[in-house]
Design a protein around this motif. Structure first.
Motif, PDB file in Angstrom:
ATOM      1  N   THR A 334       0.842  -1.209   0.000  1.00 48.40           N
ATOM      2  CA  THR A 334       0.000   0.000   0.000  1.00 48.40           C
ATOM      3  C   THR A 334       0.872   1.252   0.000  1.00 48.40           C
ATOM      4  N   MET A 335       1.942   1.205   0.796  1.00 52.19           N
ATOM      5  CA  MET A 335       2.856   2.356   0.858  1.00 52.19           C
ATOM      6  C   MET A 335       3.488   2.618  -0.511  1.00 52.19           C
ATOM      7  N   VAL A 336       3.922   1.553  -1.175  1.00 53.96           N
ATOM      8  CA  VAL A 336       4.553   1.685  -2.502  1.00 53.96           C
ATOM      9  C   VAL A 336       3.546   2.222  -3.524  1.00 53.96           C
ATOM     10  N   LYS A 337       2.295   1.780  -3.416  1.00 56.96           N
ATOM     11  CA  LYS A 337       1.231   2.274  -4.301  1.00 56.96           C
ATOM     12  C   LYS A 337       1.104   3.800  -4.174  1.00 56.96           C
ATOM     13  N   VAL A 338       1.111   4.286  -2.927  1.00 58.14           N
ATOM     14  CA  VAL A 338       0.990   5.730  -2.683  1.00 58.14           C
ATOM     15  C   VAL A 338       2.195   6.473  -3.273  1.00 58.14           C
ATOM     16  N   LEU A 339       3.398   5.920  -3.081  1.00 56.22           N
ATOM     17  CA  LEU A 339       4.603   6.569  -3.620  1.00 56.22           C
ATOM     18  C   LEU A 339       4.564   6.629  -5.147  1.00 56.22           C
ATOM     19  N   HIS A 340       4.068   5.564  -5.780  1.00 56.06           N
ATOM     20  CA  HIS A 340       3.899   5.573  -7.248  1.00 56.06           C
ATOM     21  C   HIS A 340       2.939   6.690  -7.652  1.00 56.06           C
ATOM     22  N   MET A 341       1.833   6.820  -6.909  1.00 59.42           N
ATOM     23  CA  MET A 341       0.826   7.843  -7.212  1.00 59.42           C
ATOM     24  C   MET A 341       1.394   9.264  -7.062  1.00 59.42           C
ATOM     25  N   CYS A 342       2.409   9.416  -6.208  1.00 58.83           N
ATOM     26  CA  CYS A 342       3.008  10.734  -5.986  1.00 58.83           C
ATOM     27  C   CYS A 342       3.806  11.224  -7.191  1.00 58.83           C
ATOM     28  N   GLY A 343       4.254  10.292  -8.041  1.00 53.69           N
ATOM     29  CA  GLY A 343       5.043  10.680  -9.206  1.00 53.69           C
ATOM     30  C   GLY A 343       6.303  11.415  -8.784  1.00 53.69           C
ATOM     31  N   ASP A 344       6.540  12.605  -9.364  1.00 53.63           N
ATOM     32  CA  ASP A 344       7.732  13.399  -9.040  1.00 53.63           C
ATOM     33  C   ASP A 344       7.449  14.471  -7.993  1.00 53.63           C
ATOM     34  N   ASP A 345       6.228  14.470  -7.449  1.00 55.24           N
ATOM     35  CA  ASP A 345       5.890  15.423  -6.397  1.00 55.24           C
ATOM     36  C   ASP A 345       5.977  14.706  -5.046  1.00 55.24           C
ATOM     37  N   LEU A 346       7.215  14.583  -4.559  1.00 50.35           N
ATOM     38  CA  LEU A 346       7.433  13.873  -3.306  1.00 50.35           C
ATOM     39  C   LEU A 346       7.523  14.859  -2.139  1.00 50.35           C
ATOM     40  N   THR A 347       6.460  15.642  -2.010  1.00 52.18           N
ATOM     41  CA  THR A 347       6.321  16.513  -0.846  1.00 52.18           C
ATOM     42  C   THR A 347       5.454  15.781   0.174  1.00 52.18           C
ATOM     43  N   ARG A 348       5.606  16.155   1.422  1.00 49.98           N
ATOM     44  CA  ARG A 348       4.804  15.507   2.476  1.00 49.98           C
ATOM     45  C   ARG A 348       3.318  15.751   2.261  1.00 49.98           C
ATOM     46  N   GLU A 349       3.007  16.939   1.790  1.00 48.68           N
ATOM     47  CA  GLU A 349       1.605  17.282   1.541  1.00 48.68           C
ATOM     48  C   GLU A 349       1.009  16.392   0.460  1.00 48.68           C
ATOM     49  N   ASN A 350       1.769  16.149  -0.609  1.00 50.52           N
ATOM     50  CA  ASN A 350       1.270  15.297  -1.698  1.00 50.52           C
ATOM     51  C   ASN A 350       1.180  13.833  -1.275  1.00 50.52           C
ATOM     52  N   VAL A 351       2.095  13.395  -0.405  1.00 44.88           N
ATOM     53  CA  VAL A 351       2.032  12.015   0.106  1.00 44.88           C
ATOM     54  C   VAL A 351       0.690  11.804   0.807  1.00 44.88           C
ATOM     55  N   MET A 352       0.291  12.767   1.668  1.00 44.32           N
ATOM     56  CA  MET A 352      -0.990  12.636   2.372  1.00 44.32           C
ATOM     57  C   MET A 352      -2.169  12.754   1.404  1.00 44.32           C
ATOM     58  N   LYS A 353      -2.029  13.611   0.416  1.00 49.38           N
ATOM     59  CA  LYS A 353      -3.100  13.795  -0.579  1.00 49.38           C
ATOM     60  C   LYS A 353      -3.347  12.489  -1.338  1.00 49.38           C
ATOM     61  N   GLN A 354      -2.265  11.831  -1.761  1.00 43.35           N
ATOM     62  CA  GLN A 354      -2.402  10.572  -2.506  1.00 43.35           C
ATOM     63  C   GLN A 354      -2.892   9.441  -1.596  1.00 43.35           C
ATOM     64  N   ALA A 355      -2.400   9.416  -0.358  1.00 41.28           N
ATOM     65  CA  ALA A 355      -2.845   8.388   0.600  1.00 41.28           C
ATOM     66  C   ALA A 355      -4.344   8.502   0.855  1.00 41.28           C
TER      67      ALA A 355
END
Length: 408
Positions: A334-355
């Motif tokens: 599940t964690m890897v799925k979220v990181l894939h969804m983040c693409g190149d926007d690896l900000t903490r805010e985007n991590v929570m948005k995708q999660a």
């Protein structure tokens, strides 16, 4: 003709200018601490020692899964650096380790840390720092509070919801039951007890005795003796693995054979029922949302084939009978799925948005029909379970997939 050529050239130049202007914008990479072109740093806190060390296998499995991902090229070309520390299941130690991960190691997020009281001790800190406390390995209802704690999210079904399912089952199967409850004297145990009473509603008086134990106690034998003496014919064991195994053993030893229900966190064949004794564990009830790694019915299942291949290649010493291994694999997936969804926007805010925007995601080791769904106002990824009974050497699922939200 010349005018047309000029127009075409002008258009081409304008397009080139547009491309030049938008190109870098489209390709712009965004990083917070812990993320770069080559790496994503993920923090984790586990009880590798202490009274809950049976769960340490979860952290080890997650590390092995990230090793698998790295061997396959990483996530969008970035390797995961997994930094996992021991807190001995002690909240003050958890605070110390969380600070170290955030302030010294500079992780992007903390993922899958285990325990209710331990995660409770760092929740305020993580939210003040605006660092994701993602997929907490605890079923406390309080992790689903996006309004007050937008940086904290659980993963598994909530304890209160699971307990409501048991309450409904007992009322249906044994309407005149006398229920004895053994529960861990902390947030984990109290959350379950609250859910159980909520599920029983007007019938909460069916509970004839509530026995609390502390994790510092060497054994729960005396509590089990008291529960038998209360005349209870239903025994609900809200315990962590070490104490769950002790309670099963003691009940058999004193010849007490009630309807016995154990919490999902202690439903591991390898981690609880085998140490307690397979013979005396027959007929015990629980509920699950994951496939059982020891059950041959899943041998032809595509998801479990991937899981078994993963174990063979990256975690050969792992005990596939241990439910913690199945749990760790699905959580890491599940964690890897979220990181894939983040693409190149690896900000903490985007991590929570995708999660918070997972839709019908099905990790390989979840039961068929159980899917992960989240939303900005729903931080409870898994809300379904199925009842099961221990028979022979494995759990047998029965009944329908139940939404733990409503118990229907």
């Amino acid at each position: 003709m010349t005018a047309v050529r000029f127009q075409v050239a002008a258009l081409a130049a304008a397009l080139a200018l547009c491309t030049a202007m938008t190109g870098p914008v489209l390709a712009q990479k965004k990083y917070d601490s812990g993320a770069s072109d080559t790496e994503i740093k993920i923090g984790n806190i586990m009880p590798y020692s202490g009274p809950a060390s049976a769960y340490a296998v979860i952290g080890k499995t997650e590390e092995a899964y990230f090793n698998k991902i790295n061997a396959e090229g990483g996530v969008n070309g970035r390797k995961i650096k997994f930094i996992s520390y021991d807190d001995g299941y002690s909240p003050p130690k958890t605070v110390e380790q969380a600070r170290k991960l955030v302030e010294s190691d500079g992780v992007l997020l903390i993922f899958g840390s285990l325990g209710t009281s331990t995660n409770g001790a760092i929740r305020k800190y993580m939210n003040e720092k605006k660092v994701p406390q993602l997929f907490v390995a605890s079923g406390a209802s309080k992790w689903n509070d996006p309004r007050q704690y937008p940086w904290t999210m659980g993963w598994q079904p909530s304890y209160a919801s699971e307990a409501r399912i048991y309450a409904k089952y007992v009322m249906k199967e044994k309407p005149d039951a006398k229920i004895g409850v053994l529960y861990q004297n902390d947030d984990f145990g109290k959350d379950y007890l609250k859910g159980l009473k909520g599920g029983l509603g007007a019938k909460a008086s069916m509970i004839v005795l509530e026995e609390a134990y502390d994790t510092s106690e060497p054994a729960v034998d005396e509590h089990v003796v008291k529960l038998k003496a209360s005349g209870a014919d239903v025994f609900i064991s809200i315990t962590t693995p070490k104490f769950a195994a002790q309670a099963i053993k003691k009940a058999a030893e004193i010849n007490w054979h009630p309807m016995q229900i154990i919490s999902n966190v202690s439903a591991s064949v390898g981690g609880v029922l085998e140490p307690a004794g397979i013979e005396i564990s027959q007929g015990i009830l629980s509920a699950s949302y994951t496939k059982d790694g020891s059950d041959p019915q899943w041998n032809a299942d595509e998801g479990m084939k991937k899981f078994y291949n993963f174990l063979a290649q990256f975690d050969p010493k792992a005990n596939k009978l241990d439910a913690g291994v199945v749990f760790g694999y699905a959580a890491a997936q599940t964690m890897v799925k979220v990181l894939h969804m983040c693409g190149d926007d690896l900000t903490r805010e985007n991590v929570m948005k995708q999660a918070a925007s997972l839709k019908d995601f099905e990790p390989d080791t979840l039961l068929p029909g159980i899917r992960i769904n989240t939303a900005p106002d729903n931080f409870a990824p898994i809300e379904q379970l199925q009842m099961m009974r221990f028979k022979g050497k494995k759990w047998e699922l029965f009944g329908d997939i139940i939404s733990s939200d409503t118990g229907h």
